[in-house]
Design an enzyme around this catalytic site. Structure first.
Site, short mmCIF file in Angstrom:
data_model
loop_
_atom_site.label_atom_id
_atom_site.label_comp_id
_atom_site.label_asym_id
_atom_site.label_seq_id
_atom_site.Cartn_x
_atom_site.Cartn_y
_atom_site.Cartn_z
N GLN A 67 41.37 38.61 41.02
CA GLN A 67 40.80 38.42 42.36
C GLN A 67 39.35 38.89 42.47
OE1 GLN A 67 41.97 36.72 44.82
NE2 GLN A 67 44.09 36.44 44.17
N HIS B 240 41.66 29.07 38.61
CA HIS B 240 41.88 28.43 39.92
C HIS B 240 41.54 29.32 41.10
CE1 HIS B 240 45.90 30.04 41.34
NE2 HIS B 240 45.99 30.38 40.07
N CYS C 242 52.82 33.37 45.19
CA CYS C 242 53.95 33.31 44.27
C CYS C 242 55.18 33.93 44.90
CB CYS C 242 53.62 34.08 43.00
SG CYS C 242 51.88 34.22 42.70
N1 PLP Z 1 47.06 38.55 39.38
C1 PLP Z 1 46.57 38.47 40.62
C2 PLP Z 1 45.91 39.66 41.24
C3 PLP Z 1 46.67 37.27 41.32
O1 PLP Z 1 46.20 37.19 42.56
C4 PLP Z 1 47.32 36.16 40.71
C5 PLP Z 1 47.53 34.91 41.45
O2 PLP Z 1 47.98 34.92 42.56
C6 PLP Z 1 47.81 36.30 39.40
C7 PLP Z 1 47.65 37.52 38.77
C8 PLP Z 1 48.46 35.15 38.69
O3 PLP Z 1 47.46 34.24 38.28
P1 PLP Z 1 47.80 32.78 37.74
O4 PLP Z 1 48.10 31.94 38.93
O5 PLP Z 1 46.56 32.36 37.03
O6 PLP Z 1 48.95 32.91 36.80
#
Ligand code: PLP
Length: 394
Positions: free
Chosen positions: A184, A206, A330
């Site tokens: 982030q 992304h 997620c």
């Molecule tokens: N770590 C953090 C702090 C995130 O905000 C996210 C995504 O929401 C992730 C890890 C996971 O990233 P990715 O979507 O590239 O697997």
């Protein structure tokens, strides 16, 4: 954005639209320069490998690291899995203790849980009411059996930025690695001394207006030997991550990161101005609390609890007008209150009434004004229907 719903997007921490300049950079690599970068015996392969090498150079320059310290992955989740599992598989006979915090992203927490099932000893640190890792607790738990400390740079739900320098010094004293999830932070705050503090890190395309399904693992020079390969097969990427390179994705991520870093200073000031405007507008609603406000935060993120409001109901009411979230994307199927907010000691009822607003490249001042108006109206409507709201002053 055209769709059957007219709505404002304020969920940039979940994902961002791919910048058109990034799309344009990627296009030739889908069909014109489609070769497999590992085809080292013909021109189609050479051309594709040139693009990968050039993307590595661009990323190295943008981040201020050596291109040889980067490994391409499918995103931060894969990077996190590969670092934590890779370190544990290689190092567990000497050190089997991992330290992380209760406010990490689920990609870290779930990976730690999986490693616990494999025999790792994991300490989950508390965070303070401001969302900062409790470094006193870290001092109590870190020892010469600690393999790795996994603390994110900036929190996805509150935007709170962690004191990595202090944590890094403790890690160095005990010979433990510091891994930081900087997903982030990239493109939102300067990473000037970040790479001095950490041994491993991860990033995701992304979140910075690049394509989905591409990410980066940072492995400090000399640290590769402490990692077991996560993906076997093909021997790509110094045998650390087998599998055909995602050429369009990698080229797109490099362009996206380059653009984000180049424009960071201007964008930081612009977003902070908009976020402060939003914070001021929403704070004018009675009985609201800004979570993590006392800590240093990302310029685009605002997490607000609206007392006497059911967050799910509010999200539903907002869903066709403003795209926001009540935690990480997620996790949005989750009916539990945010683990980040409860780790900060925020009561469950308040955590349930919290909304994360995250602004980005295409957010305008008019949109912020509209968000304030829409949220004010919907919060009032939710409270109208809540008997406790009426009774609160009695
Ligand atoms: N770590 C953090 C702090 C995130 O905000 C996210 C995504 O929401 C992730 C890890 C996971 O990233 P990715 O979507 O590239 O697997």
């Amino acid at each position: 954005m055209t769709s059957k719903y007219t709505r404002i997007y304020a969920d940039y921490n979940a994902t961002t639209p791919c910048d058109q300049r990034v799309v344009d950079t990627m296009m030739p690599y889908f069909n014109m320069h489609f070769g497999n970068p590992s085809s080292s015996h013909h021109a189609h392969g050479w051309l594709a490998m040139d693009a990968i090498d050039s993307a590595s150079e661009t990323l190295g320059t943008a981040l201020g690291v050596s291109p040889g310290e980067l490994v391409f992955t499918s995103g931060s989740t894969e990077s996190i899995n590969s670092i934590l599992k890779g370190l544990y598989l290689k190092g567990r006979s000497k050190r089997n203790h991992i330290i992380t915090s209760k406010a990490e992203h689920k990609a870290v927490l779930d990976t730690c849980q999986a490693l616990e099932a494999e025999g790792a000893k994991v300490t989950y640190l508390d965070v303070t009411a401001n969302g900062l890792v409790d470094t006193q607790q870290l001092k109590q738990h870190i020892s010469d059996t600690t393999l790795v400390v996994a603390i994110m740079l900036a929190n996805n739900e509150t935007g709170v930025i962690q004191p990595l320098q202090e944590i890094s010094e403790l890690c160095k004293t005990y010979g433990s690695f510091l891994f930081s999830d900087a997903t982030q932070a990239l493109g939102k705050i300067p990473l000037d001394d970040f790479f001095d503090h950490v041994d491993f890190a991860c990033f995701s395309s992304h979140k910075v207006y690049g394509p989905k399904g591409v990410g980066l693992t940072y492995i400090k020079d000399g640290n590769e030997k402490f990692l077991e390969a996560f993906m076997h097969g093909g021997g790509q990427q110094r045998k650390l991550r087998g599998g055909t390179y995602n050429t369009p994705g990698i080229v797109g991520m490099a362009r996206a990161v380059e653009l984000s870093v180049k424009n960071l200073e201007v964008e930081f000031a612009r977003l902070r101005g908009l976020r402060d405007q939003l914070q001021e507008g929403l704070s004018a609603i009675e009985e609201t609390v800004v979570n993590g406000a006392a800590a240093s935060r990302l310029p685009n993120t605002l997490n607000v609890s609206f007392k006497y409001v059911d967050g799910e109901g509010l999200l539903r009411a907002l869903s066709k007008q403003v795209s926001v979230s009540n935690g990480s994307a997620c996790n949005s199927a989750n009916v539990n209150p945010s683990h980040v907010l409860t780790a900060m000691g925020i009561p469950e009822v308040l955590a349930f009434s919290s909304i994360r607003f995250s602004l980005g490249r295409y957010t305008t001042q008019e949109e912020v004004e509209q968000i304030i108006a829409i949220v004010s109206r919907e919060v009032a409507a939710q409270r109208e229907a809540n008997i406790l709201w009426e009774r609160r002053k009695r």
